[in-house]
Design a protein around this motif. Structure first.
Motif, mmCIF file in Angstrom:
data_model
loop_
_atom_site.group_PDB
_atom_site.id
_atom_site.type_symbol
_atom_site.label_atom_id
_atom_site.label_comp_id
_atom_site.label_asym_id
_atom_site.label_seq_id
_atom_site.Cartn_x
_atom_site.Cartn_y
_atom_site.Cartn_z
ATOM 1 N N ARG A 178 58.843 -36.732 -43.850
ATOM 2 C CA ARG A 178 58.386 -38.038 -43.377
ATOM 3 C C ARG A 178 58.739 -39.131 -44.397
ATOM 4 N N LEU A 179 58.486 -38.866 -45.685
ATOM 5 C CA LEU A 179 58.758 -39.868 -46.718
ATOM 6 C C LEU A 179 60.253 -40.117 -46.891
ATOM 7 N N ALA A 180 61.053 -39.068 -46.744
ATOM 8 C CA ALA A 180 62.502 -39.207 -46.913
ATOM 9 C C ALA A 180 63.200 -39.645 -45.628
ATOM 10 N N ASN A 181 62.421 -39.704 -44.522
ATOM 11 C CA ASN A 181 62.963 -40.104 -43.217
ATOM 12 C C ASN A 181 64.080 -39.156 -42.764
ATOM 13 N N VAL A 182 63.792 -37.866 -42.873
ATOM 14 C CA VAL A 182 64.730 -36.840 -42.417
ATOM 15 C C VAL A 182 63.923 -35.791 -41.664
ATOM 16 N N SER A 183 64.614 -34.840 -41.088
ATOM 17 C CA SER A 183 63.931 -33.765 -40.375
ATOM 18 C C SER A 183 63.438 -32.703 -41.351
ATOM 19 N N VAL A 184 62.482 -31.897 -40.879
ATOM 20 C CA VAL A 184 61.993 -30.784 -41.700
ATOM 21 C C VAL A 184 63.128 -29.808 -41.990
ATOM 22 N N ALA A 185 64.003 -29.635 -41.007
ATOM 23 C CA ALA A 185 65.143 -28.722 -41.195
ATOM 24 C C ALA A 185 66.027 -29.190 -42.354
ATOM 25 N N THR A 186 66.232 -30.511 -42.455
ATOM 26 C CA THR A 186 67.064 -31.050 -43.536
ATOM 27 C C THR A 186 66.417 -30.790 -44.895
ATOM 28 N N VAL A 187 65.100 -30.943 -44.970
ATOM 29 C CA VAL A 187 64.390 -30.629 -46.208
ATOM 30 C C VAL A 187 64.601 -29.158 -46.568
ATOM 31 N N SER A 188 64.531 -28.300 -45.568
ATOM 32 C CA SER A 188 64.742 -26.873 -45.791
ATOM 33 C C SER A 188 66.149 -26.597 -46.306
ATOM 34 N N PHE A 189 67.150 -27.323 -45.730
ATOM 35 C CA PHE A 189 68.527 -27.127 -46.177
ATOM 36 C C PHE A 189 68.668 -27.497 -47.654
ATOM 37 N N VAL A 190 68.009 -28.575 -48.075
ATOM 38 C CA VAL A 190 68.092 -29.016 -49.471
ATOM 39 C C VAL A 190 67.418 -28.003 -50.390
ATOM 40 N N ILE A 191 66.240 -27.551 -49.987
ATOM 41 C CA ILE A 191 65.476 -26.627 -50.830
ATOM 42 C C ILE A 191 66.180 -25.290 -50.982
ATOM 43 N N ASN A 192 66.683 -24.762 -49.879
ATOM 44 C CA ASN A 192 67.265 -23.417 -49.883
ATOM 45 C C ASN A 192 68.764 -23.391 -50.120
ATOM 46 N N GLY A 193 69.407 -24.577 -50.026
ATOM 47 C CA GLY A 193 70.858 -24.608 -50.165
ATOM 48 C C GLY A 193 71.563 -23.849 -49.078
ATOM 49 N N ARG A 195 67.556 -38.534 -51.454
ATOM 50 C CA ARG A 195 66.322 -39.033 -50.854
ATOM 51 C C ARG A 195 65.266 -37.946 -50.764
ATOM 52 N N VAL A 196 65.708 -36.744 -50.375
ATOM 53 C CA VAL A 196 64.773 -35.625 -50.255
ATOM 54 C C VAL A 196 64.201 -35.259 -51.626
ATOM 55 N N GLU A 197 65.061 -35.171 -52.618
ATOM 56 C CA GLU A 197 64.588 -34.798 -53.949
ATOM 57 C C GLU A 197 63.686 -35.869 -54.540
ATOM 58 N N ASP A 198 63.978 -37.134 -54.247
ATOM 59 C CA ASP A 198 63.110 -38.220 -54.715
ATOM 60 C C ASP A 198 61.731 -38.122 -54.051
ATOM 61 N N ALA A 199 61.709 -37.811 -52.767
ATOM 62 C CA ALA A 199 60.432 -37.645 -52.057
ATOM 63 C C ALA A 199 59.656 -36.461 -52.611
ATOM 64 N N MET A 200 60.353 -35.395 -52.957
ATOM 65 C CA MET A 200 59.688 -34.229 -53.537
ATOM 66 C C MET A 200 59.040 -34.576 -54.869
ATOM 67 N N ARG A 201 59.732 -35.391 -55.661
ATOM 68 C CA ARG A 201 59.163 -35.786 -56.939
ATOM 69 C C ARG A 201 57.925 -36.674 -56.750
ATOM 70 N N GLN A 202 58.026 -37.613 -55.810
ATOM 71 C CA GLN A 202 56.891 -38.505 -55.568
ATOM 72 C C GLN A 202 55.658 -37.742 -55.098
ATOM 73 N N LEU A 203 55.877 -36.725 -54.280
ATOM 74 C CA LEU A 203 54.759 -35.954 -53.733
ATOM 75 C C LEU A 203 54.401 -34.748 -54.594
ATOM 76 N N ASP A 204 55.129 -34.595 -55.724
ATOM 77 C CA ASP A 204 54.913 -33.446 -56.617
ATOM 78 C C ASP A 204 55.026 -32.136 -55.843
ATOM 79 N N TYR A 205 56.058 -32.072 -54.982
ATOM 80 C CA TYR A 205 56.288 -30.879 -54.163
ATOM 81 C C TYR A 205 56.956 -29.810 -55.014
ATOM 82 N N ARG A 206 56.442 -28.611 -54.985
ATOM 83 C CA ARG A 206 56.986 -27.481 -55.735
ATOM 84 C C ARG A 206 57.667 -26.505 -54.786
#
Length: 346
Positions: free
Chosen positions: A6-21, A32-43
């Motif tokens: 939601r914060l990065a304005n992308v789909s959940v699938a796109t977040v998954s692609f970034v996380i898992n490569g 954008r996804v990595e910046d959103a992860m940092r802001q939300l302290d996502y691990r």
């Protein structure tokens, strides 16, 4: 993950692609996804990622700690390899097991690791045979007897010996002794660096027509001191010692001094296959052919990860040269035969 999307304005699938490569994402979207992860302290959930990708992104550095004490140069290599693995998105763990094939089989079947880096390689290494018969990606830090069929990076021990002999020969030395490690020979039969150093030394002595001796001692200062008496009994005219035994270096220097032999005035000593830190522990400071530990660690990890990422790179076969650092333990040869004859006459 939904909050990140939601914060990065992308789909959940796109977040998954970034996380898992698992699929390529444009650099801008990834940022954008990595910046959103940092802001939300996502691990990142490492276990979830491993289950999704069927990969742990863990590679194991196998070191036969039961047969070979973890040396300073090995630690330096491990540190370099760990850093490079992290840069490439992997975790490297040190796996201190014996050099028996059975333990390799247990590790492979655990499903815990994606690949293996093998250290302290023997010419006929049972661990390599086991890995070749499996589907586990692997690379060697060292060489087997016929290394063409396996990926490896290794120290160029042959040229290190040639360079050491040439340097000492240039100082006028014509009578040499190689002192190496008995402990390694007992623990690891056919240990590659030891065998190659011995064979190259013998070949160079014969080719150049120099007098030579070869002795082994245990890896301790007291054994280094004791080997001097054996050397003087076997080859009293020796003026140059090539030492391939870190832990014996301090004792060897003391042993020479106890026999009223000055270093380097009477005998030059050159340490091979060690580190500058070891060379600095003696007085005088040793001339050394130092191991390229940092470079080997980086190259070994890259060789293995190229296979894991299926980059299509050709099989790596690389030899890395030792670096020469002149100390205070080497100097022009003294005519020991003439000197000993004068002592007898006096």
């Amino acid at each position: 993950m939904r909050d990140v999307a939601r914060l990065a304005n992308v789909s959940v699938a796109t977040v998954s692609f970034v996380i898992n490569g698992s699929k390529p994402v444009t650099p801008a979207t990834k940022a954008r996804v990595e910046d959103a992860m940092r802001q939300l302290d996502y691990r990142r959930n490492a276990l979830g990622r491993a289950l999704a990708s069927k990969r742990t992104r863990i590679i194991a550095l196998l070191y036969p700690a039961l047969q070979r004490r973890l040396t300073e140069t090995a630690v330096k290599f491990f540190t370099s390899a760990t850093q490079r693995a992290r840069e490439l998105g992997y975790n490297l763990v040190l796996w201190p097991i014996s050099n028996e094939a059975e333990q390799i089989e247990e590790l492979i079947s655990s499903g815990f690791i994606d690949g293996v880096l093998l250290m302290e390689v023997q010419l006929d290494d049972p661990r390599v045979e086991c890995l070749q018969s499996s589907t586990m990606p692997f690379a060697l830090i060292g060489r087997v007897r016929n290394p063409e069929s396996v990926p490896y990076v290794d120290v160029d021990f042959e040229n290190a010996v040639v360079d050491a002999v040439s340097y000492l020969e240039g100082l006028g030395h014509r009578s040499f002794c190689l002192v190496d490690s008995a402990d390694v020979e007992y623990a690891l039969t056919g240990y590659g660096p030891l065998v190659r150093t011995r064979e190259t030394f013998a070949a160079e002595m014969q080719r150049r027509g120099h007098r030579s001796a070869h002795l082994s001692c245990e890896n301790s200062p007291i054994s280094g001191q004791a080997v001097v008496e054996r050397l003087l009994a076997a080859a009293p005219d020796t003026t140059a010692i090539i030492l391939m035994n870190d832990n014996a270096s301090f004792g060897l220097i003391n042993g020479l001094l106890k026999q009223d032999l000055e270093v380097p005035a009477d005998v030059s000593v050159l340490l091979i296959g060690a580190s500058p830190a070891v060379a600095e522990t003696t007085d005088p400071r040793l001339t050394v052919m130092s191991l390229p530990s940092t470079e080997l660690g980086r190259m070994g990890v890259e060789t293995l990860i190229d296979q894991l990422e299926e980059r299509g790179a050709p099989m790596q076969h690389a030899l890395v040269k030792c670096s020469f650092e002149e100390g205070q333990s080497t100097g022009p040869a003294r005519n020991r035969e003439k000197f000993m004859a004068q002592e007898v006459a006096d």
